[in-house]
Write an enzyme that holds these catalytic residues in place. Structure first.
Site, short mmCIF file in Angstrom:
data_model
loop_
_atom_site.label_atom_id
_atom_site.label_comp_id
_atom_site.label_asym_id
_atom_site.label_seq_id
_atom_site.Cartn_x
_atom_site.Cartn_y
_atom_site.Cartn_z
N HIS A 160 18.66 -49.16 -7.89
CA HIS A 160 18.83 -49.96 -9.23
C HIS A 160 18.33 -48.99 -10.11
O HIS A 160 17.22 -48.50 -10.19
CB HIS A 160 17.82 -51.15 -9.32
CG HIS A 160 18.35 -52.44 -8.46
ND1 HIS A 160 18.42 -52.35 -6.87
CD2 HIS A 160 18.44 -53.88 -8.63
CE1 HIS A 160 18.62 -53.47 -6.53
NE2 HIS A 160 18.99 -54.15 -7.49
N HIS A 182 25.81 -55.20 -3.34
CA HIS A 182 24.44 -55.59 -4.07
C HIS A 182 24.01 -57.04 -3.85
O HIS A 182 24.60 -57.81 -4.71
CB HIS A 182 24.81 -55.25 -5.46
CG HIS A 182 23.70 -55.38 -6.41
ND1 HIS A 182 23.37 -54.65 -7.55
CD2 HIS A 182 22.49 -56.03 -6.11
CE1 HIS A 182 22.19 -54.73 -8.01
NE2 HIS A 182 21.60 -55.86 -7.20
N HIS A 187 20.63 -58.90 -2.47
CA HIS A 187 19.32 -58.88 -1.96
C HIS A 187 19.16 -60.13 -0.81
O HIS A 187 19.34 -61.50 -1.27
CB HIS A 187 18.16 -59.23 -3.02
CG HIS A 187 18.21 -58.01 -3.94
ND1 HIS A 187 17.49 -56.95 -3.95
CD2 HIS A 187 19.10 -57.99 -5.09
CE1 HIS A 187 17.61 -56.45 -5.07
NE2 HIS A 187 18.64 -56.78 -5.55
N ASP A 195 24.07 -60.14 -6.33
CA ASP A 195 22.68 -60.00 -6.46
C ASP A 195 21.56 -60.83 -5.90
O ASP A 195 21.35 -60.39 -4.74
CB ASP A 195 22.55 -59.91 -8.11
CG ASP A 195 21.20 -58.99 -8.18
OD1 ASP A 195 20.49 -58.30 -7.45
OD2 ASP A 195 20.64 -58.96 -9.65
N ASP A 196 21.32 -61.94 -6.16
CA ASP A 196 20.50 -63.06 -5.80
C ASP A 196 21.29 -64.44 -6.12
O ASP A 196 20.64 -65.38 -6.91
CB ASP A 196 19.25 -62.95 -6.43
CG ASP A 196 18.43 -61.71 -6.52
OD1 ASP A 196 17.89 -61.24 -5.53
OD2 ASP A 196 18.67 -61.05 -7.56
N GLU A 212 19.87 -51.36 -15.24
CA GLU A 212 19.76 -52.91 -15.50
C GLU A 212 19.08 -53.35 -16.82
O GLU A 212 19.82 -53.61 -17.95
CB GLU A 212 19.42 -53.55 -14.50
CG GLU A 212 19.25 -55.06 -14.31
CD GLU A 212 18.47 -55.78 -13.11
OE1 GLU A 212 17.55 -54.92 -12.55
OE2 GLU A 212 18.79 -56.85 -12.84
N1 ADE Z 1 15.07 -57.72 -6.82
C1 ADE Z 1 16.04 -58.47 -6.35
N2 ADE Z 1 16.89 -58.88 -7.54
C2 ADE Z 1 16.60 -57.73 -8.51
C3 ADE Z 1 17.53 -57.32 -9.58
N3 ADE Z 1 18.53 -57.87 -9.97
N4 ADE Z 1 16.78 -56.26 -10.22
C4 ADE Z 1 15.69 -55.51 -9.63
N5 ADE Z 1 15.06 -55.79 -8.52
C5 ADE Z 1 15.65 -56.93 -7.89
ZN ZN Z 2 19.48 -56.26 -7.52
#
Ligand code: ADE
Ligand code: ZN
Length: 330
Positions: free
Chosen positions: A194, A14, A16, A275-276, A197
């Protein structure tokens, strides 16, 4: 434990790629592409990374994507991530990309996919990191736009392996995308989404039933629905959990309040992911370290989490077996 976390082979499921854009690289791309930034320095950008929820983050994340214009940008972005992944002993990465964040600005699909593809092939050759690209549809846009995006990407079908669903969750149920996911499955693409969340457990049910997702990204809100937990457990549907992200986006107030332990105690196939990472303060090892510090996970529990990441990966069984054997020897 820090050294064990470093040494464990890990799969990242996971991530991006646009969320790996470190502020320094943002400035480099902005300068070479002559894109004006509202911030004066990478330090100023970092200071702006305070989020109140998913949407407040996405607004800044999409703003950041404006500096990516040519195939070289996508390539260099992925190379920077691969260096980090190699440093942290990531052996396999299944990586999301958001084509609509770029094609909407006039960037050709070819530049995005080929730029990323070439970088990941280099990562395989130079570091032995296997990888798969996952094309994500932006759920705040229409189902028709998602279908057009898939059609535009199909000429590059050999360069990506799966489809996913991301962006603003609330008010955008997975069911809206049933047709495009059916089309993707016809093409032999694997499906993840996703769900759960910020959105309700019902969105996880929809991801499983309407989209036929074989893995759920985040999914932490499943704990509100015992029947859903039972389903996830009995079908061993993996959850790609992102602890630092969940705290930064206020899904949980503090890392100590995260429900990771409950998810594990419920017998679910939980994996740890970043994630990011450029926005949330850490890559995969920092996520492992944060949960170890918060919950005092034992060596066995950390092994389970790393092992789950290979179980949950779309990898040939033989490669999984070899890596798991290596993990067992630590
Ligand atoms: N795009 C990038 N990170 C995300 C996240 N945590 N949830 C949904 N969309 C995303
Ligand atoms: Zn994500």
């Amino acid at each position: 434990m820090k050294s064990l976390i470093q040494r464990m082979p890990k799969a990242e499921l996971h991530l991006h790629i646009e969320g790996t854009l470190e502020p320094e690289l943002m400035f480099e791309f902005a300068s070479r592409n002559r894109v004006a930034l509202t911030y004066k320095s990478p330090e100023e950008v970092r200071k702006a990374y305070e989020f109140s929820d998913l949407q407040s983050f996405l607004d800044i994340y999409y703003e950041g994507t404006r500096v990516m214009i040519r195939d070289r940008d996508f390539h260099d972005l992925a190379r920077a991530y691969l260096n980090k992944a190699h440093e942290q002993n990531v052996r396999h990465a299944e990586v999301f990309f958001d084509p609509q964040a770029h094609t909407e600005r006039g960037v050709p699909m070819q530049a995005i996919i080929e730029g990323l593809h070439h970088a990941f092939r280099e990562g395989e050759r130079e570091f032995g990191i296997s990888s798969a690209l996952i094309l994500c549809f932006l759920r705040h846009l229409s189902a028709a736009a998602a279908m057009q995006t898939l059609e535009a990407a199909l000429p590059y079908r050999e360069y990506f392996s799966g489809v996913g669903l991301d962006s603003s969750e609330r008010g955008h149920p997975p069911e809206k995308f049933t047709a495009v996911f059916a089309r993707a499955r016809q093409e032999g693409l694997f499906v993840v989404a996703h769900a759960g969340e910020e959105g309700p457990p019902d969105y996880v049910w929809q991801a499983l039933d309407a989209l036929q997702a074989s893995r759920i990204d985040h999914g932490v809100r499943c704990m509100e629905d015992p029947a859903l937990v039972a389903r996830l457990r009995s079908e061993r549907v993996p959850l790609t959990v992102c602890p630092l992200s969940n705290v930064k986006l206020r899904v949980f107030d503090r890392i100590e309040d995260h429900n990771l332990k409950q998810l594990l105690d419920a017998g679910l196939c939980v994996t740890i992911n970043s994630d990011d990472p450029a926005y949330f303060g850490g890559y995969i090892n920092e996520n492992f370290l944060a949960i170890h510090n918060a919950f005092g996970f034992t060596k066995d529990e950390l092994h389970t989490l790393a092992g789950n990441s290979f179980e949950a990966a779309f990898l040939p069984e033989e490669r999984k077996r070899l890596i798991l054997q290596e993990l067992d020897q630590l």
